[in-house]
Design an enzyme around this catalytic site. Structure first.
Site, PDB file in Angstrom:
ATOM      1  CB  SER B 134      -0.889   0.014   1.237  1.00 48.84           C
ATOM      2  OG  SER B 134      -1.549   1.253   1.347  1.00 48.84           O
ATOM      3  CE1 TYR B 147      -3.673  -1.974   5.488  1.00 49.49           C
ATOM      4  CE2 TYR B 147      -3.182   0.268   4.808  1.00 49.49           C
ATOM      5  CZ  TYR B 147      -3.572  -1.019   4.495  1.00 49.49           C
ATOM      6  OH  TYR B 147      -3.866  -1.342   3.189  1.00 49.49           O
TER       7      TYR B 147
HETATM    8  N1  NAP Z   1      -9.079  -0.632  -0.679  1.00 48.12           N
HETATM    9  C1  NAP Z   1      -8.007   0.150  -0.730  1.00 48.12           C
HETATM   10  O1  NAP Z   1      -8.125   1.373  -0.877  1.00 48.12           O
HETATM   11  C2  NAP Z   1      -6.619  -0.453  -0.628  1.00 48.12           C
HETATM   12  C3  NAP Z   1      -5.535   0.401  -0.837  1.00 48.12           C
HETATM   13  C4  NAP Z   1      -4.278  -0.124  -0.761  1.00 48.12           C
HETATM   14  C5  NAP Z   1      -4.081  -1.455  -0.481  1.00 48.12           C
HETATM   15  N2  NAP Z   1      -5.135  -2.274  -0.263  1.00 48.12           N
HETATM   16  C6  NAP Z   1      -4.863  -3.671   0.057  1.00 48.12           C
HETATM   17  O2  NAP Z   1      -5.546  -4.507  -0.861  1.00 48.12           O
HETATM   18  C7  NAP Z   1      -5.805  -5.757  -0.239  1.00 48.12           C
HETATM   19  C8  NAP Z   1      -7.261  -6.113  -0.467  1.00 48.12           C
HETATM   20  O3  NAP Z   1      -8.069  -5.211   0.240  1.00 48.12           O
HETATM   21  P1  NAP Z   1      -9.559  -4.793  -0.130  1.00 48.12           P
HETATM   22  O4  NAP Z   1      -9.569  -3.356  -0.324  1.00 48.12           O
HETATM   23  O5  NAP Z   1     -10.092  -5.656  -1.207  1.00 48.12           O
HETATM   24  O6  NAP Z   1     -10.281  -4.990   1.266  1.00 48.12           O
HETATM   25  P2  NAP Z   1     -10.990  -6.186   2.003  1.00 48.12           P
HETATM   26  O7  NAP Z   1     -12.190  -6.578   1.252  1.00 48.12           O
HETATM   27  O8  NAP Z   1     -11.113  -5.755   3.416  1.00 48.12           O
HETATM   28  O9  NAP Z   1      -9.946  -7.386   1.879  1.00 48.12           O
HETATM   29  C9  NAP Z   1      -9.137  -7.849   2.860  1.00 48.12           C
HETATM   30  C10 NAP Z   1      -9.197  -9.353   2.752  1.00 48.12           C
HETATM   31  O10 NAP Z   1      -8.167  -9.929   3.543  1.00 48.12           O
HETATM   32  C11 NAP Z   1      -8.678 -11.070   4.125  1.00 48.12           C
HETATM   33  N3  NAP Z   1      -7.966 -11.423   5.332  1.00 48.12           N
HETATM   34  C12 NAP Z   1      -7.712 -10.620   6.388  1.00 48.12           C
HETATM   35  N4  NAP Z   1      -7.052 -11.312   7.322  1.00 48.12           N
HETATM   36  C13 NAP Z   1      -6.897 -12.570   6.826  1.00 48.12           C
HETATM   37  C14 NAP Z   1      -6.312 -13.743   7.338  1.00 48.12           C
HETATM   38  N5  NAP Z   1      -5.733 -13.776   8.541  1.00 48.12           N
HETATM   39  N6  NAP Z   1      -6.329 -14.856   6.580  1.00 48.12           N
HETATM   40  C15 NAP Z   1      -6.917 -14.845   5.377  1.00 48.12           C
HETATM   41  N7  NAP Z   1      -7.481 -13.766   4.831  1.00 48.12           N
HETATM   42  C16 NAP Z   1      -7.485 -12.642   5.571  1.00 48.12           C
HETATM   43  C17 NAP Z   1     -10.106 -10.762   4.446  1.00 48.12           C
HETATM   44  O11 NAP Z   1     -10.799 -11.973   4.492  1.00 48.12           O
HETATM   45  P3  NAP Z   1     -12.184 -12.188   5.323  1.00 48.12           P
HETATM   46  O12 NAP Z   1     -13.263 -12.010   4.323  1.00 48.12           O
HETATM   47  O13 NAP Z   1     -12.089 -13.601   5.806  1.00 48.12           O
HETATM   48  O14 NAP Z   1     -12.206 -11.190   6.442  1.00 48.12           O
HETATM   49  C18 NAP Z   1     -10.500  -9.912   3.276  1.00 48.12           C
HETATM   50  O15 NAP Z   1     -11.084 -10.696   2.244  1.00 48.12           O
HETATM   51  C19 NAP Z   1      -5.410  -5.595   1.228  1.00 48.12           C
HETATM   52  O16 NAP Z   1      -4.131  -6.154   1.416  1.00 48.12           O
HETATM   53  C20 NAP Z   1      -5.358  -4.105   1.401  1.00 48.12           C
HETATM   54  O17 NAP Z   1      -4.461  -3.744   2.434  1.00 48.12           O
HETATM   55  C21 NAP Z   1      -6.412  -1.792  -0.340  1.00 48.12           C
END
Ligand code: NAP
Ligand code: FAD
Lengths: 444, 242
Positions: B134, B147
């Site tokens: 990120s 984070y």
């Molecule tokens: N959205 C943004 O603006 C943004 C920006 C920069 C980076 N990111 C990164 O992109 C990635 C995806 O995020 P997203 O935005 O799509 O949000 P999200 O829907 O909250 O995705 C996070 C995912 O990680 C999974 N997770 C968390 N802890 C876990 C564990 N211990 N074991 C297995 N799975 C686990 C969650 O699964 P559960 O469904 O089981 O909870 C969830 O599906 C993340 O790494 C996030 O940091 C997002």
């Protein structure tokens, strides 16, 4: 977790801040609903007004979008209710299947198509979408999930088809797709100089699978109702030239164009709209052609966020249907009122409908329906009330999924099974639990 | 080349789902991995795309990465670490356990799972490990540094792993998405020009994997913004509210 966000329908009027929940499984949805006193489902927000908004709890269904089974032999598809029609078109057209009924945009969910009991250009022959639904599972929010079909819980089935989300949340659906040989449509374009000829042509075109007219709503006098009528058939392999025959089921992808900004209000001056209608009519070359499914069924989807063309104030869509015997007289009066106000819209659509549906609040009835857009100005609110009066005079009704402003009285006059619908809601204890800005406005 | 099968760790996230669809549409075999049961998503994807799809259950913080990869039955060609946890900064600052969960979910867990993957993938042709880090890791800020610092660690990890495998066949890619419209950001007021859709992120990742890029900002503008943010002298930066 819920969050707050401003929501609106496709017309961008009204806009209200709502609390939104977005469950990702049907089980999570079930648990979310139980403690909530008042909710409404929201599909992809393509209804025009306030139907899919509840300030306290709006349930965004778009993550419940899984296909569950598809039978390639029969075309029977079982899926979650948040599946987008555009996704089905993308994955199933290449395998030779098309939705049995499709609205003029593919950006809608299957749940939304049931709740509005949508109709397409084939209504006169194929009925509305719910005629092709075998069953659905309905979450009543109090712990009960009911399988509904024409034979099982038939009362809930009839109330939910066209019931605008007010009888529970549709979670899973089974319906029948239509077999096609190609991703093309054989289109015939006919220009007619006035309303009488337009209606006469529709009456001769019952044999066509699809039919619709783009009507120049700014034309007056002898040209009142002049239209381009488009008839269509799914093209067979034998209709294709060798180039297309090489890949008969491939949709040619086009990048959608975007309306980048809200148009300023002067863009909608009577002059521009008149010019547009004039040009659009002139552009419809009479004759036969084989065209892609997308521009045939979804011309507006080629312009991303075209609703911004009406500016920040938003717009109103008016769609009403008149019974067959009254159509000629009533349509003439509607068109006269619109052209006299000089408030026409970019595109107005006229369509012959077949017999009405089993849905208690379903919109279709045998006759003619007219649909067109107006910027949400105070003049146009007044105009639409005049249109309501004409519709009522001729025994017609307005389409709830397009509406943001009709009065409870005018609405009720068009829907004879309203009391039956209300009683059913009370009987199942759904009347408080499921409510939207629309149901609150209309006292549903 | 996109090497199959593609293992998506954190497949229930919006970015994970978009990636799964995009890989399947390219004809890749896909393995969806998430906490709990996501077999329904695998069925859905297989019906949509006619690709080969299966699902497995994983918790990336369970400390059992080797056992997980052994039980897969295949060595993946591509592994994408999507799992992560934004958490709430104030809560993390106040509560040790919450902070530890954010650190484990964004650094310890992802790094240990990718180490286990790398031990198996070094000699697989066109093998690729992709980590979603990120821009929050580019500089620590008051609003999200727990984070952010875990993501900073993850970014450094990916850079080191890439360096370590420069001479094996294994390619390692770092992805910094900027804002993405997902569950993680639902309801936040995000600037539309700085926010990507999950599908855009997925497309950018697949294109970059094909080109063997090392570090990508899926929205190019973020590279510029973060260059500026990194250049602000600390005495000034510490007084800003960002
Ligand atoms: N959205 C943004 O603006 C943004 C920006 C920069 C980076 N990111 C990164 O992109 C990635 C995806 O995020 P997203 O935005 O799509 O949000 P999200 O829907 O909250 O995705 C996070 C995912 O990680 C999974 N997770 C968390 N802890 C876990 C564990 N211990 N074991 C297995 N799975 C686990 C969650 O699964 P559960 O469904 O089981 O909870 C969830 O599906 C993340 O790494 C996030 O940091 C997002
Ligand atoms: C460009 C354009 C062209 C159109 N052309 C046509 C046309 O030709 N024919 C036609 O009939 N309509 C047409 N429509 C209207 C559109 O098909 C309907 O409004 C449809 O219901 C929108 O679906 P949605 O998923 O966006 O639902 P939303 O707009 O989000 O919701 C519409 C209604 O469905 C309910 N609902 C949604 N999901 C569920 C669920 N899972 N369970 C219970 N209730 C639910 C909501 O509560 C609400 O009452 C058109 C709309 C546009 C924007």
């Amino acid at each position: 977790m819920p969050y707050r966000a401003p929501l609106a329908g496709w017309g961008r009027y009204p806009v209200r801040e709502c609390t939104v929940w977005q469950p990702i499984t049907t089980q999570a949805l079930h648990e979310t609903l139980m403690p909530l006193p008042s909710v409404i489902a929201r599909g992809n927000g393509r209804s025009y007004g306030d139907a899919s908004m509840n300030v306290d709890a709006t349930i965004d269904m778009r993550r419940l979008d899984r296909l569950i089974t598809f039978d390639e032999a029969t075309g029977v598809l079982v899926c979650e209710a948040g599946v987008l029609l555009s996704d089905l078109v993308a994955s199933l057209v290449p395998r030779g299947w098309f939705p049995p009924v499709t609205p003029g945009t593919r950006m809608v969910t299957i749940g939304g198509m049931i709740a509005s009991d949508v109709h397409g250009k084939n209504h006169h022959a194929a009925g509305s979408f719910c005629d092709h639904v075998d069953w659905f599972d309905l979450d009543l929010g109090d712990g009960r999930v009911m399988r509904c079909s024409p034979s099982e819980n038939a009362d809930l089935f009839a109330a939910t088809c066209g019931g605008m989300g007010l009888t529970g949340i549709i979670v899973r659906v089974s319906f029948r797709m239509l077999k096609i040989e190609t991703a093309f449509v054989r289109q015939r374009t006919i220009r007619v100089p006035d309303l009488d000829e337009a209606l006469a042509l529709f009456e001769q075109s019952h044999g066509s699978t699809y039919s619709v007219a783009w009507i120049d709503c700014m034309a007056t006098g002898k040209s009142l109702g002049r239209s381009a009528i488009l008839l269509g058939e799914h093209a067979k392999l034998t209709d294709l030239d060798p180039a297309r025959l090489a890949a008969p089921l491939v949709r040619r992808s086009r990048k959608p164009k975007t309306i980048p900004i809200d148009f300023p209000n002067f863009a909608l001056s009577g002059f521009n709209v008149r010019m547009f209608n004039h040009l659009y009519y002139a552009m419809q070359r009479p004759g036969d052609a084989v065209v892609d499914v997308d521009p045939y069924f979804y011309p507006l989807d080629a312009i991303f966020e075209w609703n911004r063309i009406y500016g920040r104030q938003g717009f109103l869509q008016y769609q009403s249907v008149l019974p067959l015997a009254e159509s000629a007289k009533g349509m003439r009066r509607l068109l006269e009122a619109i052209s006299a106000a000089g408030a026409g819209s970019f595109l107005a659509v006229l369509k012959r409908m077949g017999p009405g549906s089993f849905g208690m609040l379903s919109f279709p009835m045998e006759g003619y329906t007219l649909a067109l857009d107006f910027p949400a100005t105070s003049d146009n609110f007044a105009l639409l009330e005049r249109l309501d009066a004409i519709t009522a005079d001729h025994g017609g009704r307005v389409y709830l999924t397009k509406d943001a402003r009709v009065s409870p009285e005018r609405f009720a006059a068009g829907y004879p099974r309203l009391d039956e619908f209300r009683n059913l809601r009370a009987q199942y204890g759904l009347d408080r639990r499921f409510s939207s800005l629309l149901s609150q406005r209309l006292g549903l | 080349m996109l090497a199959s099968p593609v293992l998506i760790l954190g497949a229930r996230s919006d970015i994970g789902r978009a990636l799964a669809k995009a890989y399947a549409a390219k004809g890749c075999e896909v393995i969806l991995a998430a906490r709990g049961d996501i077999s329904a998503d695998a069925t859905d994807l297989a019906l949509r795309t006619e690709a080969k799809v299966r699902s497995v259950s994983v918790d990336i913080t369970d400390g059992a990465a080797d056992a997980f990869f052994d039980s897969l039955g295949v060595v993946p060609g591509t592994v994408v670490m999507v799992a992560g946890l934004l958490g709430d900064q104030a809560e993390s600052a106040a509560n040790d356990e919450t902070a530890a969960r954010v650190m484990d979910s964004n650094y310890n867990g992802p790094a240990r799972y990718l180490l286990a993957a790398a031990r198996r993938m070094a000699n697989v042709p066109d093998a690729c490990i992709i980590g979603i880090s990120s821009v929050a890791g580019d500089r620590g800020r008051a609003s999200n540094f727990i984070y952010g610092s875990a993501k900073a660690g993850f970014t450094a990890f990916l850079s080191g792993l890439r360096n370590a495998h420069a001479k094996t066949g294994l390619h390692v890619m770092t992805v910094k998405p900027g804002f993405v419209r997902t569950q993680m950001t639902a309801g936040m007021k995000l600037s539309p020009v700085m926010t990507a859709e999950p599908e855009q992120v997925a497309d950018a990742i697949i294109k970059a994997q094909d080109k063997k890029s090392d570090v990508i900002y899926t929205l190019g503008r973020w590279r510029l913004v973060m260059t500026i943010i990194r250049a602000i002298p600390e005495p000034i930066f510490k007084k800003l509210s960002l």
